[in-house]
Write a protein that holds these residues in place. Structure first.
Motif, PDB file in Angstrom:
ATOM      1  N   ILE A   1      -3.833  -1.648   4.920  1.00  0.00           N
ATOM      2  CA  ILE A   1      -3.865  -0.733   3.770  1.00  0.00           C
ATOM      3  C   ILE A   1      -3.854   0.699   4.290  1.00  0.00           C
ATOM      4  O   ILE A   1      -3.102   1.549   3.811  1.00  0.00           O
ATOM      5  CB  ILE A   1      -5.095  -1.002   2.878  1.00  0.00           C
TER       6      ILE A   1
ATOM      7  N   CYS B   1      -9.889   3.391   5.448  1.00  0.00           N
ATOM      8  CA  CYS B   1      -9.352   2.031   5.593  1.00  0.00           C
ATOM      9  C   CYS B   1      -9.003   1.727   7.047  1.00  0.00           C
ATOM     10  O   CYS B   1      -9.253   0.613   7.529  1.00  0.00           O
ATOM     11  CB  CYS B   1      -8.134   1.838   4.700  1.00  0.00           C
TER      12      CYS B   1
ATOM     13  N   SER C   1       0.833  -1.210   0.000  1.00  0.00           N
ATOM     14  CA  SER C   1       0.000   0.000   0.000  1.00  0.00           C
ATOM     15  C   SER C   1       0.861   1.251   0.000  1.00  0.00           C
ATOM     16  O   SER C   1       0.591   2.209  -0.732  1.00  0.00           O
ATOM     17  CB  SER C   1      -0.934   0.004   1.209  1.00  0.00           C
TER      18      SER C   1
ATOM     19  N   ILE D   1      -1.026   3.645   3.602  1.00  0.00           N
ATOM     20  CA  ILE D   1      -1.390   4.958   3.051  1.00  0.00           C
ATOM     21  C   ILE D   1      -0.987   6.070   4.018  1.00  0.00           C
ATOM     22  O   ILE D   1      -0.426   7.093   3.610  1.00  0.00           O
ATOM     23  CB  ILE D   1      -2.903   5.020   2.741  1.00  0.00           C
TER      24      ILE D   1
END
Length: 155
Positions: free
Chosen positions: A81, A66, A13, A85
């Motif tokens: 994830i 997320c 990610s 990020i």
């Protein structure tokens, strides 16, 4: 095994966000969202914040979503994830806003060839004041040529 998979999801990610940032920068920020990004190239803002800073909210929203999904549901992968990020967002802030643009006066000097290459590429990006003819849209991965220049050519 599940821990290793979650770590791999987080790393993937994080790495994928560089592609997302590059695409968004080239096609959105230098496209139809130029009105928000323009002051970053022209310094037409007053005070600490730029219109360009609203992109933080745009990029942070999927990460926060997320994280929330991963925490409040059984979709554990979403948590990792969101972590990937969010870590990319932190790196972006540290490298772009603090190191390159010196919005907070820390990390002013470096002899690290990787950081100097990133700074060179960003200077090349900012030499174009309009939304056209841009280059070097990435933040952490930039063309090799910026790492090959001599250190004494960096200002």
């Amino acid at each position: 095994m599940k821990v290793l998979l979650n770590i791999l999801i987080g790393i993937s990610s994080f790495a994928s966000m560089e592609a997302v940032a590059w695409l968004a920068h080239k096609y959105l920020m230098h496209g139809f969202l130029w009105g928000l990004h323009k002051d970053h190239h022209h310094k037409e803002h007053y005070g600490v914040l730029e219109h360009n800073d609203f992109f933080f909210l745009i990029f942070a929203t999927p990460g926060m979503a997320c994280l929330a999904i991963g925490i409040y549901t059984t979709a554990n992968y979403a948590l990792f994830i969101g972590i990937g990020i969010s870590l990319y967002g932190l790196c972006y802030f540290l490298v772009h806003d603090i190191f390159i643009h010196q919005r907070i006066k820390l990390f002013r000097n470096s002899n690290n060839s990787y950081l100097l290459g990133i700074r060179r590429a960003h200077k090349v990006h900012h030499k174009h004041l309009g939304k056209e003819h841009g280059e070097c849209f990435g933040m952490l991965w930039v063309p090799k040529k910026f790492f090959k220049e001599k250190k004494n050519q960096v200002s």
